[in-house]
Design a protein around this motif. Sequence first.
Motif, short mmCIF file in Angstrom:
data_model
loop_
_atom_site.label_atom_id
_atom_site.label_comp_id
_atom_site.label_asym_id
_atom_site.label_seq_id
_atom_site.Cartn_x
_atom_site.Cartn_y
_atom_site.Cartn_z
N UNK A 1 -13.11 11.47 -23.59
CA UNK A 1 -12.44 11.85 -22.34
C UNK A 1 -11.30 10.89 -22.03
N UNK A 2 -11.53 9.59 -22.19
CA UNK A 2 -10.48 8.60 -21.95
C UNK A 2 -9.29 8.82 -22.89
N UNK A 3 -9.58 9.06 -24.17
CA UNK A 3 -8.51 9.28 -25.13
C UNK A 3 -7.70 10.52 -24.78
N UNK A 4 -8.38 11.59 -24.37
CA UNK A 4 -7.67 12.81 -23.98
C UNK A 4 -6.82 12.57 -22.74
N UNK A 5 -7.36 11.84 -21.80
CA UNK A 5 -6.63 11.52 -20.57
C UNK A 5 -5.35 10.74 -20.89
N UNK B 1 0.82 -1.21 0.00
CA UNK B 1 0.00 0.00 0.00
C UNK B 1 0.86 1.27 0.00
N UNK B 2 2.02 1.19 0.61
CA UNK B 2 2.91 2.35 0.65
C UNK B 2 3.43 2.72 -0.73
N UNK B 3 3.38 1.79 -1.68
CA UNK B 3 3.87 2.04 -3.02
C UNK B 3 2.80 2.64 -3.94
N UNK B 4 1.59 2.80 -3.43
CA UNK B 4 0.48 3.29 -4.25
C UNK B 4 0.14 4.73 -3.85
N UNK B 5 -0.08 5.56 -4.84
CA UNK B 5 -0.53 6.91 -4.56
C UNK B 5 -1.59 7.29 -5.58
N UNK B 6 -2.48 8.14 -5.17
CA UNK B 6 -3.54 8.62 -6.07
C UNK B 6 -3.35 10.12 -6.29
N UNK B 7 -3.84 10.59 -7.42
CA UNK B 7 -3.73 12.01 -7.73
C UNK B 7 -4.90 12.44 -8.61
N UNK B 8 -5.19 13.70 -8.57
CA UNK B 8 -6.23 14.24 -9.45
C UNK B 8 -5.63 15.16 -10.50
N UNK C 1 3.80 13.98 -10.64
CA UNK C 1 4.36 12.70 -10.25
C UNK C 1 4.31 11.61 -11.31
N UNK C 2 3.74 11.88 -12.47
CA UNK C 2 3.62 10.84 -13.48
C UNK C 2 4.96 10.43 -14.07
N UNK D 1 7.56 9.73 -12.51
CA UNK D 1 8.12 8.68 -11.66
C UNK D 1 7.27 7.41 -11.63
N UNK D 2 6.10 7.45 -12.25
CA UNK D 2 5.17 6.31 -12.17
C UNK D 2 5.61 5.16 -13.06
N UNK D 3 5.50 3.95 -12.55
CA UNK D 3 5.74 2.76 -13.34
C UNK D 3 4.46 2.30 -14.02
N UNK D 4 3.33 2.54 -13.35
CA UNK D 4 2.03 2.12 -13.86
C UNK D 4 1.03 3.24 -13.60
N UNK D 5 0.18 3.51 -14.57
CA UNK D 5 -0.88 4.50 -14.41
C UNK D 5 -2.20 3.81 -14.72
N UNK D 6 -3.16 3.93 -13.84
CA UNK D 6 -4.49 3.37 -14.06
C UNK D 6 -5.46 4.53 -14.20
N UNK D 7 -6.06 4.64 -15.37
CA UNK D 7 -7.03 5.71 -15.57
C UNK D 7 -8.38 5.22 -15.07
#
Length: 65
Positions: free
Chosen positions: A51-55, A23-30, A34-35, A37-43
């Motif tokens: 909207x998904x394509x733009x994101x 859990x310490x390795x997970x962070x959320x953002x709005x 920080x992207x 440094x991210x290894x994985x991004x979940x939209x």
Amino acid sequence: MEALYAERVKRKSITWRDAASKLAMVSATTDYSGFKQADVVIEAVFEDLKLKQQCVRDIERVGHS
């Protein structure tokens, strides 16, 4: 995610220490901070294809700059 790990701890498939470590390795953002440094991004945006394509475009732009 916390509830998922709590269930695994309850079933004794992982320890509380392992759960806390994961859990310490997970962070959320709005926003896009920080992207780089991210290894994985979940939209998780509404089911709106444009909207998904733009994101995804925005995330890729920030991640590659």
